[in-house]
Design a protein around this motif. Structure first.
Motif, PDB file in Angstrom:
ATOM      1  N   GLU A 205       0.827  -1.202   0.000  1.00 27.70           N
ATOM      2  CA  GLU A 205       0.000   0.000   0.000  1.00 27.70           C
ATOM      3  C   GLU A 205       0.870   1.265   0.000  1.00 27.70           C
ATOM      4  O   GLU A 205       0.581   2.227  -0.733  1.00 27.70           O
ATOM      5  N   LYS A 208       2.391   1.777  -3.411  1.00 23.01           N
ATOM      6  CA  LYS A 208       1.394   2.296  -4.346  1.00 23.01           C
ATOM      7  C   LYS A 208       1.229   3.805  -4.192  1.00 23.01           C
ATOM      8  O   LYS A 208       1.292   4.557  -5.182  1.00 23.01           O
ATOM      9  N   THR A 211       4.427   5.858  -5.218  1.00 19.30           N
ATOM     10  CA  THR A 211       4.647   5.868  -6.667  1.00 19.30           C
ATOM     11  C   THR A 211       3.602   6.729  -7.373  1.00 19.30           C
ATOM     12  O   THR A 211       3.941   7.532  -8.260  1.00 19.30           O
ATOM     13  N   GLU A 212       2.344   6.579  -6.996  1.00 24.08           N
ATOM     14  CA  GLU A 212       1.284   7.334  -7.671  1.00 24.08           C
ATOM     15  C   GLU A 212       1.404   8.834  -7.426  1.00 24.08           C
ATOM     16  O   GLU A 212       1.001   9.645  -8.273  1.00 24.08           O
ATOM     17  N   TYR A 225       9.624   6.194  -6.538  1.00 23.32           N
ATOM     18  CA  TYR A 225       9.026   4.862  -6.570  1.00 23.32           C
ATOM     19  C   TYR A 225       8.924   4.346  -5.138  1.00 23.32           C
ATOM     20  O   TYR A 225       9.752   4.669  -4.276  1.00 23.32           O
ATOM     21  N   GLU A 274       3.355  -8.265  -7.095  1.00 29.14           N
ATOM     22  CA  GLU A 274       2.287  -7.288  -7.285  1.00 29.14           C
ATOM     23  C   GLU A 274       2.864  -5.890  -7.490  1.00 29.14           C
ATOM     24  O   GLU A 274       2.416  -5.138  -8.375  1.00 29.14           O
ATOM     25  N   MET A 275       3.836  -5.511  -6.689  1.00 27.41           N
ATOM     26  CA  MET A 275       4.455  -4.194  -6.846  1.00 27.41           C
ATOM     27  C   MET A 275       5.179  -4.078  -8.180  1.00 27.41           C
ATOM     28  O   MET A 275       5.119  -3.044  -8.849  1.00 27.41           O
ATOM     29  N   TYR A 276       5.842  -5.158  -8.592  1.00 22.69           N
ATOM     30  CA  TYR A 276       6.563  -5.145  -9.870  1.00 22.69           C
ATOM     31  C   TYR A 276       5.596  -4.989 -11.041  1.00 22.69           C
ATOM     32  O   TYR A 276       5.804  -4.157 -11.947  1.00 22.69           O
ATOM     33  N   GLU A 277       4.532  -5.769 -11.050  1.00 20.24           N
ATOM     34  CA  GLU A 277       3.601  -5.742 -12.183  1.00 20.24           C
ATOM     35  C   GLU A 277       2.841  -4.420 -12.268  1.00 20.24           C
ATOM     36  O   GLU A 277       2.380  -4.033 -13.348  1.00 20.24           O
ATOM     37  N   ASN A 278       2.715  -3.704 -11.154  1.00 12.28           N
ATOM     38  CA  ASN A 278       2.011  -2.419 -11.160  1.00 12.28           C
ATOM     39  C   ASN A 278       2.944  -1.223 -11.330  1.00 12.28           C
ATOM     40  O   ASN A 278       2.492  -0.078 -11.318  1.00 12.28           O
ATOM     41  N   GLY A 279       4.239  -1.493 -11.478  1.00 16.94           N
ATOM     42  CA  GLY A 279       5.182  -0.404 -11.685  1.00 16.94           C
ATOM     43  C   GLY A 279       5.527   0.368 -10.436  1.00 16.94           C
ATOM     44  O   GLY A 279       5.971   1.527 -10.525  1.00 16.94           O
ATOM     45  N   TRP A 280       5.345  -0.238  -9.261  1.00 14.52           N
ATOM     46  CA  TRP A 280       5.636   0.450  -8.005  1.00 14.52           C
ATOM     47  C   TRP A 280       7.038   0.129  -7.489  1.00 14.52           C
ATOM     48  O   TRP A 280       7.423   0.592  -6.415  1.00 14.52           O
TER      49      TRP A 280
END
Length: 489
Positions: A205, A208, A211-212, A225, A274-280
């Motif tokens: 979390e 996320k 990064t966002e 990141y 999960e963090m890798y696939e979402n670009g975080w």
């Protein structure tokens, strides 16, 4: 010696003058007798003082050579050795000579040893079992010295098979621990009003959010990141699995059951994916270990697991441009960690068996004196205070006063009350067929849609089969890897 001789001659001259001088006719006999007694007493005191000083000065200084691999705190070590040489060492008649080889220690010393060149003290460590096998390393328990025995006893809670004991030989004493902790970019957490993560779900979390909201958020204007990743082979092994000891109580190898099992790490592994696939995550595709550390130092990365030597990375190698701190590793499940966290072990110096056996009694005693100093609480405390290493003994840490210029992170790394040694693994011995676990897990993470259970089943099957094959070999001693291991808090 010359000083002592001069004082004795002076005393003799005083006595001679007293004996030869004729008393003045006008001086009473009592006065003459008193003067004679005073002169005699002064001469006796001078002679006694000279004899005492002579006893303090050793008749001969014996040099003990230490061929060492130390680099991180070599300056501090040399300064302390110089002080010892001028103080206690001089009183004992010992001069400790440091010979440092930082860059190519093992191959260079191996060649020297095999050619017959031996130093009194060496760094055998845990990576040179062949030196023990070839008889280059002295068993400390076979040396009959009361002070050394007491020193060994003081380290008894920390002595381990495979680290300090190798093939039944006590090769060295525990030198330092390297706790695995979790580094956080304070600036990014404060900017995003985030609390430091307590669980791996919290890590996801936080990654996320950072990064966002990270567009241009780093000190150099770069995008921020949430988490740091790397192409380094130890990415999953050290930064995910070994770091999760506080949740699982073991690593991929369980010494209690002599089995391999990666299933307990399903959660943190899936969190990383999960963090890798979402670009975080920054760095999983293209950054080695030092480049991603450099990005953390630049303030680009919000979180990154950190072994204790990363303190020097972020203060010397890549001085941090952000405010940062370290916390205990997040847990897999909510609540207090059920187990202690993990630290890596380092073994101290060894006594070269060949050099020791060739030495006469005086030289043997000098070697032991130097060894005791190098493993003393005093020296370990001084090196800890300078930010060089974290000693095993909690009492040494508590008694020390770290240099205030070190920053608060060093004391946090040194908080090892709830940390313990990682279990030894027989990975390098087993006849494994196929890819090693670091490659399998990296491939899994980079393969979209591949369930982690598939990778875990493959690893568990192949590694346990390989260990069974190894165990069937009666000539292999596996006692270092099969033992009672309980790290509950």
């Amino acid at each position: 010696m010359r000083k002592t001789l001069a004082m004795l001659l002076a005393a003799a001259m005083v006595l001679g003058l007293v004996a030869c001088a004729a008393p003045a006719e006008s001086a009473p006999a009592a006065a003459t007798e008193a003067a004679t007694q005073a002169a005699t007493q002064a001469a006796t005191q001078a002679a006694t003082q000279a004899a005492t000083e002579a006893a303090k000065e050793p008749a001969e200084i014996i040099q003990v050579d230490y061929y060492c691999s130390i680099g991180a705190y070599l300056i501090t070590l040399q300064n302390e050795v110089d002080k010892w040489n001028e103080g206690e060492g001089k009183e004992k008649g010992v001069y400790l000579n440091l010979i440092s080889n930082i860059n190519s220690y093992t191959p260079d010393l191996t060649a020297l040893l095999e050619a017959g060149t031996h130093y009194d003290l060496i760094d055998a460590g845990t990576a040179n079992p062949a030196w023990v096998e070839k008889g280059y390393v002295q068993n400390l328990e076979e040396i009959d010295d009361p002070e050394l025995k007491n020193l060994i006893q003081s380290y008894s809670p920390y002595l381990q098979k495979g680290v300090n004991y190798q093939q039944g030989v006590l090769t060295g004493l525990p030198l330092e621990v390297v706790p695995l902790k979790f580094a956080c970019n304070v600036d990014l957490f404060e900017k995003n009003n985030l609390e430091y993560p307590k669980t791996w779900d919290d890590v996801v979390e936080c990654a996320k959010v950072i990064t966002e909201n990270g567009k241009g958020a780093a000190p150099n204007g770069a995008d921020a990141y949430g988490f740091g990743g790397t192409t380094w082979s130890g990415m999953f092994q050290r930064l995910v699995i070994q770091s999760s000891l506080n949740s699982v109580g073991k690593t991929w190898w369980d010494p209690n059951t002599e089995t391999y099992d990666w299933s307990a790490f399903k959660k943190p592994l899936e969190c990383v994916k999960e963090m890798y696939e979402n670009g975080w995550i920054l760095g999983m595709d293209d950054l080695a270990i030092d480049p991603i550390r450099a990005q953390f130092a630049e303030g680009v990365v919000g979180m990154f697991p950190a072994p204790a030597y990363d303190y020097a990375v972020y203060t010397s190698q890549f001085p941090a441009k952000c405010n940062w701190t370290v916390i205990d590793m997040p847990t897999i499940e909510p609540g207090e960690a059920p187990f202690k966290g993990g630290y890596m072990d380092r073994n101290g110096c060894s006594i070269d068996k060949v050099a020791y056996e060739k030495a006469d009694d005086a030289k043997k005693a000098a070697i032991v004196d130097a060894f005791i100093f190098l493993n003393s609480d005093y020296l370990n405390g001084k090196i800890y205070e300078s930010g060089g290493m974290i000693p095993y003994k909690l009492e040494v840490i508590q008694a020390a006063t770290p240099d205030p210029n070190l920053g608060p992170q060093w004391a946090l790394f040194g908080d090892i009350a709830n940390y313990t040694s990682l279990p030894l693994v027989p990975d390098s011995l087993i006849p494994l067929e196929g890819d090693k676990h670091e490659t399998v897990l990296s491939n899994w993470c980079h393969t979209p849609g591949m369930p982690v259970e598939e990778a875990i089943e493959d690893l568990n099957t192949r590694y346990n089969e390989a260990y069974a094959t190894l165990k069937a070999d009666a000539d292999v001693d596996l006692s270092s890897f099969a033992y009672e291991y309980n790290v509950k808090r």
